[in-house]
Enzyme design. Structure first.
Site, PDB file in Angstrom:
ATOM      1  N   GLU A  48     -59.813  14.723  10.062  1.00  0.00           N
ATOM      2  CA  GLU A  48     -58.415  15.128  10.165  1.00  0.00           C
ATOM      3  C   GLU A  48     -57.654  14.116  11.020  1.00  0.00           C
ATOM      4  O   GLU A  48     -58.086  13.768  12.112  1.00  0.00           O
ATOM      5  CB  GLU A  48     -58.338  16.519  10.806  1.00  0.00           C
ATOM      6  CG  GLU A  48     -56.965  17.133  10.725  1.00  0.00           C
ATOM      7  CD  GLU A  48     -56.880  18.507  11.394  1.00  0.00           C
ATOM      8  OE1 GLU A  48     -57.631  18.752  12.355  1.00  0.00           O
ATOM      9  OE2 GLU A  48     -56.050  19.314  10.948  1.00  0.00           O
ATOM     10  N   LYS A  92     -51.910  32.265  25.582  1.00  0.00           N
ATOM     11  CA  LYS A  92     -51.960  30.969  26.269  1.00  0.00           C
ATOM     12  C   LYS A  92     -51.294  29.923  25.384  1.00  0.00           C
ATOM     13  O   LYS A  92     -51.760  29.625  24.292  1.00  0.00           O
ATOM     14  CB  LYS A  92     -53.402  30.542  26.544  1.00  0.00           C
ATOM     15  CG  LYS A  92     -53.454  29.198  27.265  1.00  0.00           C
ATOM     16  CD  LYS A  92     -54.842  28.644  27.387  1.00  0.00           C
ATOM     17  CE  LYS A  92     -55.020  27.260  26.823  1.00  0.00           C
ATOM     18  NZ  LYS A  92     -53.907  26.336  26.924  1.00  0.00           N
ATOM     19  N   GLU A 111     -58.214  29.964  13.242  1.00  0.00           N
ATOM     20  CA  GLU A 111     -57.435  29.172  12.278  1.00  0.00           C
ATOM     21  C   GLU A 111     -57.577  27.718  12.702  1.00  0.00           C
ATOM     22  O   GLU A 111     -57.035  27.322  13.734  1.00  0.00           O
ATOM     23  CB  GLU A 111     -55.953  29.584  12.307  1.00  0.00           C
ATOM     24  CG  GLU A 111     -55.677  30.974  11.798  1.00  0.00           C
ATOM     25  CD  GLU A 111     -55.956  31.120  10.321  1.00  0.00           C
ATOM     26  OE1 GLU A 111     -56.011  30.105   9.600  1.00  0.00           O
ATOM     27  OE2 GLU A 111     -56.136  32.266   9.881  1.00  0.00           O
ATOM     28  N   LEU A 112     -58.281  26.937  11.915  1.00  0.00           N
ATOM     29  CA  LEU A 112     -58.659  25.593  12.376  1.00  0.00           C
ATOM     30  C   LEU A 112     -58.024  24.496  11.520  1.00  0.00           C
ATOM     31  O   LEU A 112     -57.016  24.724  10.873  1.00  0.00           O
ATOM     32  CB  LEU A 112     -60.178  25.493  12.413  1.00  0.00           C
ATOM     33  CG  LEU A 112     -60.860  26.672  13.141  1.00  0.00           C
ATOM     34  CD1 LEU A 112     -62.364  26.533  13.125  1.00  0.00           C
ATOM     35  CD2 LEU A 112     -60.352  26.805  14.564  1.00  0.00           C
ATOM     36  N   CYS A 150     -51.498  21.810  10.083  1.00  0.00           N
ATOM     37  CA  CYS A 150     -52.864  22.116   9.640  1.00  0.00           C
ATOM     38  C   CYS A 150     -52.992  22.024   8.132  1.00  0.00           C
ATOM     39  O   CYS A 150     -54.045  21.699   7.608  1.00  0.00           O
ATOM     40  CB  CYS A 150     -53.270  23.499  10.126  1.00  0.00           C
ATOM     41  SG  CYS A 150     -52.113  24.776   9.648  1.00  0.00           S
ATOM     42  N   ASN A 164     -48.576  22.214  18.132  1.00  0.00           N
ATOM     43  CA  ASN A 164     -47.600  22.113  17.037  1.00  0.00           C
ATOM     44  C   ASN A 164     -47.121  23.518  16.668  1.00  0.00           C
ATOM     45  O   ASN A 164     -47.922  24.436  16.586  1.00  0.00           O
ATOM     46  CB  ASN A 164     -48.237  21.419  15.826  1.00  0.00           C
ATOM     47  CG  ASN A 164     -49.359  22.230  15.229  1.00  0.00           C
ATOM     48  OD1 ASN A 164     -50.192  22.751  15.964  1.00  0.00           O
ATOM     49  ND2 ASN A 164     -49.399  22.356  13.946  1.00  0.00           N
ATOM     50  N   GLY A 188     -56.491  26.172  16.520  1.00  0.00           N
ATOM     51  CA  GLY A 188     -56.759  24.878  17.160  1.00  0.00           C
ATOM     52  C   GLY A 188     -57.761  24.109  16.325  1.00  0.00           C
ATOM     53  O   GLY A 188     -57.918  24.371  15.135  1.00  0.00           O
ATOM     54  N   GLY A 189     -58.447  23.182  16.961  1.00  0.00           N
ATOM     55  CA  GLY A 189     -59.405  22.355  16.230  1.00  0.00           C
ATOM     56  C   GLY A 189     -60.802  22.967  16.243  1.00  0.00           C
ATOM     57  O   GLY A 189     -61.117  23.815  17.091  1.00  0.00           O
TER      58      GLY A 189
HETATM   59  P1  NDP Z   1     -57.210  22.119  20.396  1.00  0.00           P
HETATM   60  O1  NDP Z   1     -58.329  22.763  19.685  1.00  0.00           O
HETATM   61  O2  NDP Z   1     -57.472  20.956  21.273  1.00  0.00           O
HETATM   62  O3  NDP Z   1     -56.435  23.190  21.317  1.00  0.00           O
HETATM   63  C1  NDP Z   1     -56.031  24.439  20.814  1.00  0.00           C
HETATM   64  C2  NDP Z   1     -55.806  25.389  21.972  1.00  0.00           C
HETATM   65  O4  NDP Z   1     -57.062  25.713  22.576  1.00  0.00           O
HETATM   66  C3  NDP Z   1     -54.929  24.812  23.074  1.00  0.00           C
HETATM   67  O5  NDP Z   1     -54.105  25.827  23.616  1.00  0.00           O
HETATM   68  C4  NDP Z   1     -55.970  24.368  24.084  1.00  0.00           C
HETATM   69  O6  NDP Z   1     -55.460  24.299  25.389  1.00  0.00           O
HETATM   70  C5  NDP Z   1     -56.974  25.494  23.976  1.00  0.00           C
HETATM   71  N1  NDP Z   1     -58.292  25.189  24.525  1.00  0.00           N
HETATM   72  C6  NDP Z   1     -58.835  23.983  24.801  1.00  0.00           C
HETATM   73  N2  NDP Z   1     -60.092  24.130  25.307  1.00  0.00           N
HETATM   74  C7  NDP Z   1     -60.334  25.457  25.351  1.00  0.00           C
HETATM   75  C8  NDP Z   1     -61.448  26.250  25.770  1.00  0.00           C
HETATM   76  N3  NDP Z   1     -62.551  25.704  26.253  1.00  0.00           N
HETATM   77  N4  NDP Z   1     -61.361  27.598  25.661  1.00  0.00           N
HETATM   78  C9  NDP Z   1     -60.242  28.166  25.158  1.00  0.00           C
HETATM   79  N5  NDP Z   1     -59.155  27.472  24.774  1.00  0.00           N
HETATM   80  C10 NDP Z   1     -59.185  26.134  24.848  1.00  0.00           C
HETATM   81  O7  NDP Z   1     -56.179  21.767  19.263  1.00  0.00           O
HETATM   82  P2  NDP Z   1     -54.941  20.804  19.337  1.00  0.00           P
HETATM   83  O8  NDP Z   1     -54.016  21.278  20.409  1.00  0.00           O
HETATM   84  O9  NDP Z   1     -55.385  19.402  19.352  1.00  0.00           O
HETATM   85  O10 NDP Z   1     -54.263  21.165  17.921  1.00  0.00           O
HETATM   86  C11 NDP Z   1     -54.597  20.555  16.755  1.00  0.00           C
HETATM   87  C12 NDP Z   1     -55.596  21.353  15.936  1.00  0.00           C
HETATM   88  O11 NDP Z   1     -55.089  22.642  15.604  1.00  0.00           O
HETATM   89  C13 NDP Z   1     -55.861  20.660  14.620  1.00  0.00           C
HETATM   90  O12 NDP Z   1     -57.222  20.647  14.289  1.00  0.00           O
HETATM   91  C14 NDP Z   1     -55.080  21.506  13.638  1.00  0.00           C
HETATM   92  O13 NDP Z   1     -55.504  21.386  12.324  1.00  0.00           O
HETATM   93  C15 NDP Z   1     -55.259  22.870  14.197  1.00  0.00           C
HETATM   94  N6  NDP Z   1     -54.238  23.766  13.671  1.00  0.00           N
HETATM   95  C16 NDP Z   1     -54.610  24.758  12.788  1.00  0.00           C
HETATM   96  C17 NDP Z   1     -53.661  25.587  12.212  1.00  0.00           C
HETATM   97  C18 NDP Z   1     -54.060  26.704  11.280  1.00  0.00           C
HETATM   98  O14 NDP Z   1     -53.293  27.653  11.138  1.00  0.00           O
HETATM   99  N7  NDP Z   1     -55.188  26.658  10.607  1.00  0.00           N
HETATM  100  C19 NDP Z   1     -52.246  25.433  12.506  1.00  0.00           C
HETATM  101  C20 NDP Z   1     -51.963  24.361  13.419  1.00  0.00           C
HETATM  102  C21 NDP Z   1     -52.940  23.574  13.981  1.00  0.00           C
HETATM  103  P3  NDP Z   1     -54.918  22.914  25.953  1.00  0.00           P
HETATM  104  O15 NDP Z   1     -53.891  22.423  24.999  1.00  0.00           O
HETATM  105  O16 NDP Z   1     -54.370  23.350  27.231  1.00  0.00           O
HETATM  106  O17 NDP Z   1     -56.125  22.011  26.027  1.00  0.00           O
END
Ligand code: NDP
Length: 489
Positions: A381, A173, A248-249, A282, A150, A226-227
């Site tokens: 979430e 990435k 930032e989760l 998020c 997103n 990410g998550g």
């Molecule tokens: P993910 O945690 O699944 O993925 C985030 C990123 O990490 C992606 O680029 C993903 O790659 C990558 N990734 C996956 N596995 C690994 C690994 N083993 N090592 C390193 N990188 C990895 O999140 P989502 O894409 O599902 O996004 C949603 C989440 O992000 C929600 O929890 C949301 O709240 C959070 N978020 C937080 C924000 C903040 O500012 N606090 C803002 C926006 C979102 P790939 O996609 O290729 O698997």
């Protein structure tokens, strides 16, 4: 199908492996994306490491680095329409939102461009005779930046802009879901004139590309969004390189509505808080805590407004809510709604996929009224258009319920009582608190969470410090010979 390329060490390249990106509005593949493997990541990190010492980058003064950031901001503004259209196509986020947000993304590059030559060291009046002591700030090194699907341009700007201002080099990435806007943004980085290797942009799967990047021995800092589950992998990976981290989760952000709130305004803030970006944000205000005396009226107004939301094609300017970004996301939202209803939550409105909008991943704007805080929809979430509601008795009860979460990213407080607003702000366990407003952001303000919402802050002046390290310099100013160290005086 459109074909996208990686950007590694200043070159656009085809990858040896590719994958298809799905248009969430039609559930059909629309573009072929490069899939970076371990070797691509290694090349990009090594190029970033070389660029750190290359005079083409290391030889620029801070003002010149700032100018490159200004130039990039201008190019983003020039290409807003194209970038917005790509982000809308790849994520399903509506065009009105992507166009608006991307114009503001340029401001992040301008803000940090302006800060580049305000990074200063300092002299220390050290407690030793005949010594000049001072502290230099240096770029921390190679940064691994990882963003989710997103708002990829926005979420990367809060990492890239301060890191570049500090003089770091970066391997970014993009998420494997919807990487198109970032791969197109790479063209602007190139056009702006950043030297090769300073910023490489690639995409690939988390398990190989993300893992190699975050555990690479030449990486000094990881900036991850990410998550929480993925964040744990990243933390484990960083045990290899001992890189410093910002995480930032996710969130389960509460909106507290007191009996004296201005309901017209509050309804609009709640609608924007949970239904903008189809809830895939998020900071989505996904837990509504409302005083019991006004709950009936507020819920009926919210349900009425939610029922009027125009769901449809994200590239249609009249659409108010588009699809979710992926099938996986749609299934997750639907399963969590069903589980919550089984646990006793009452459906006020919505609660199922919006099939009338087409074959894409559409979901109805949904409101669930819960009897107790242990319902799944209040704990987990969604990252979707689902508002979970819980009533409170008084201020203390509201604060207790708001803080009853493993997350702590954002909160909204709606009241006309200034004294209460101050008390509640202080009591909330949350990295951002908005009073009588929601979702306001600025490059000038730090952003980040408590608990499972993350570690560290992005945004604001302080963020540059995360991309610097200090060097302590001692200079002896006496002409006297150094005395024999084994003779104690
Ligand atoms: P993910 O945690 O699944 O993925 C985030 C990123 O990490 C992606 O680029 C993903 O790659 C990558 N990734 C996956 N596995 C690994 C690994 N083993 N090592 C390193 N990188 C990895 O999140 P989502 O894409 O599902 O996004 C949603 C989440 O992000 C929600 O929890 C949301 O709240 C959070 N978020 C937080 C924000 C903040 O500012 N606090 C803002 C926006 C979102 P790939 O996609 O290729 O698997």
């Amino acid at each position: 199908m459109d074909i996208f390329q990686h950007y590694i060490d200043g070159c656009f390249e085809e990858a040896s492996q590719t994958f298809d990106s799905i248009d969430p509005a039609t559930a059909q593949p629309w573009a072929r994306m490069p899939r970076a493997g371990a070797q691509d990541v290694d090349r990009a990190v090594r190029a970033a490491d070389r660029a750190l010492r290359d005079p083409a980058w290391a030889g620029l003064n801070a003002t010149q680095r700032g100018r490159l950031l200004f130039r990039l901001a201008d190019l983003i503004e020039r290409d807003v329409a194209l970038l917005a259209q790509l982000e809308t196509r790849d994520t399903g986020k509506i065009i009105r939102e992507t166009s608006f947000q991307l114009r503001y993304v340029a401001e992040y590059y301008r803000y940090y461009g302006g800060l580049a030559d305000k990074i200063e060291g300092r002299c220390v009046p050290v407690d030793k005779p005949d010594m000049e002591a001072f502290i230099h700030n240096e770029p921390i090194g190679v940064v691994a930046a990882i963003v989710p699907w997103n708002s990829q341009l926005f979420l990367s700007a809060v990492k890239l802009a301060p890191a570049l201002a500090a003089g770091c080099t970066i391997v970014l990435k993009a998420s494997e879901e919807a990487p198109a806007p970032l791969l197109a943004f790479a063209r602007l980085v190139h056009e702006a004139g950043f030297p090769p290797g300073v910023l490489s942009i690639l995409t690939g799967f988390g398990d190989d590309c993300g893992r190699c990047l975050t555990s690479h021995p030449l990486v000094s800092r990881i900036a991850f969004t990410g998550g929480p589950a993925t964040a744990r992998h990243v933390v484990r990976n960083s045990a290899e390189n001992l890189a410093s981290l910002s995480l930032e989760l996710g969130g389960k952000s509460p909106m507290l509505v007191f009996g004296d709130a201005d309901l017209d305004s509050t309804v609009n803030a709640i609608m924007a808080g949970i239904f903008a970006a189809s809830g895939q944000s998020c900071v989505a205000g996904s837990r509504l805590l409302v005083h019991k005396d006004i709950a009936g009226e507020l819920l009926s107004r919210l349900a009425g407004r939610a029922g009027l939301i125009r769901i449809g094609a994200p590239d249609d300017l009249t659409t108010e809510m588009g699809p979710l970004a992926t099938k996986r996301q749609l299934e997750h939202v639907d399963a969590l709604v069903k589980r919550s209803v089984e646990q006793g939550a009452a459906l006020v409105t919505g609660g199922k996929p919006a099939t009338q909008a087409g074959a894409g991943y559409y979901y109805e704007p949904t409101i669930l009224l819960c009897e107790n805080a242990q319902t799944a929809c209040l704990e987990e979430e969604f990252f979707g258009p689902v508002l979970s509601v819980l009533l409170f008795e008084d201020e203390a009860d509201a604060i207790q319920k708001a803080n009853d979460s493993k997350f702590g990213l954002a909160a909204g407080v709606f009241t006309q009582n200034l004294a209460r607003a101050h008390r509640v702000v202080k009591a909330l366990r949350s990295g951002v608190v908005w009073v009588n407003t929601y979702r306001v952001i600025s490059p000038m303000m730090p952003f980040g969470g408590y608990g499972l919402s993350g570690l560290g802050r992005e945004g604001g002046r302080e963020a540059i410090g995360d991309y610097l390290r200090t060097k302590s310099v001692w200079i002896r100013t006496s002409d006297e010979p150094i005395s024999d160290p084994f003779v104690m005086r």
